[in-house]
Enzyme design. Sequence first.
Site, PDB file in Angstrom:
ATOM      1  N   CYS A 175      39.532  31.465  21.338  1.00  0.00           N
ATOM      2  CA  CYS A 175      38.792  32.434  22.149  1.00  0.00           C
ATOM      3  C   CYS A 175      39.286  32.415  23.598  1.00  0.00           C
ATOM      4  O   CYS A 175      38.910  31.523  24.378  1.00  0.00           O
ATOM      5  CB  CYS A 175      37.292  32.127  22.090  1.00  0.00           C
ATOM      6  N   CYS A 227      36.505  32.817  26.229  1.00  0.00           N
ATOM      7  CA  CYS A 227      35.657  31.628  26.424  1.00  0.00           C
ATOM      8  C   CYS A 227      36.405  30.527  27.168  1.00  0.00           C
ATOM      9  O   CYS A 227      35.838  29.844  28.013  1.00  0.00           O
ATOM     10  CB  CYS A 227      35.198  31.040  25.087  1.00  0.00           C
ATOM     11  N   ASP A 228      37.681  30.321  26.836  1.00  0.00           N
ATOM     12  CA  ASP A 228      38.374  29.108  27.295  1.00  0.00           C
ATOM     13  C   ASP A 228      39.484  29.358  28.318  1.00  0.00           C
ATOM     14  O   ASP A 228      40.050  28.399  28.854  1.00  0.00           O
ATOM     15  CB  ASP A 228      38.990  28.377  26.077  1.00  0.00           C
TER      16      ASP A 228
END
Length: 303
Positions: A130, A133-134
């Site tokens: 992701c 997200c990261d």
Amino acid sequence: MKNIIIIGAGPAGMTAAIYAADSGLNVRLIEKGMYGGQMTTTARIENYPGFPEIAGWELSQRMFDCVTKSGVTLTTDEVISISRSDSLFKVICRINTYEADAVIIANGVKRRKLDVPGEKEFAGRGVSYCAVCDGNFFKEKDVAVVGGGNSALEDAAYLCGVCKRVYLIHRRDEFRADEKYVRALDSFDNLERVTSHVPVRITGEDVLSGIEVKSTKTGEAHTIPVSGVFVATGLISDNDAYSEFVELSDDGYIESGEDCLTSTPGIFAAGDTRNKKLRQIVTACADGASAAKKALEYLNGVG
Ligand code: NAP
């Protein structure tokens, strides 16, 4: 009042929940993770009508607001299997078991893994599925994105704005992604295309330090030094929990048409989880509405 359980709170499940609640059903929406499904891992959505451009988290939140307004019971739990006694379905989850007169499966799909050495070892420590997200963990660092579809190119574009250098590794010369995503790559001077290469292993001692790739043309291998690897190699079905109740296609999707009926009356399938040609937010929402309508017909004895 009849009870219905909806499994999965992506766009299909949330739409089904809204339509089912508005039809007067007692609705329980079960989700194991984030409300919004894949939308939550998408930076920008540009093809959902009504919103020329909207962040994935924001569209998720807006849909979720509609769900909560409809008086749906929200349950955080993970479905293990379904059983049946007479006309009642039991949805067996990790924490509890819930009963309903009908079930809509809208559990979506899961991400395909690379299945190369180092992937498991560095998962969550450099290997990510992701980018949204990261990505921020890799600010000003070099990273690789693997894949050639819309997700990979979207991820690469997003990471170009965050990271120092982005290597886009794809196994063919041509990208599968839509033309607009391919064209957009030209605007980044910190993006390097590594086409016709497949990942062989993810390398590093204590921390991830590179990805070894092999040319599909010459067979030659080399290692690209990176701090992070983002895997965007597509999506696969996730229906083992339901295989006793619904017929699955060879690749594990629930056999169901536009009407969202499955091989078991009373169980419906909506969104990416069913065997369908076009997996988009808007088609998932359409499924959610159809599944709720069909469930209502079934519960009223007319379906
Ligand atoms: P996808 O379209 O299936 O693309 C997966 C990519 O990964 C392909 O380029 C594939 O290569 C490559 N790949 C598969 N297995 C691999 C392996 N073992 N090693 C290396 N490469 C591998 O998946 P996606 O990009 O996640 O998209 C999934 C669905 O969501 C699609 O329908 C897509 O259109 C949709 N989506 C839409 C949007 C949008 O409309 N904005 C955004 C994101 C996703 P090949 O090309 O050689 O097969």
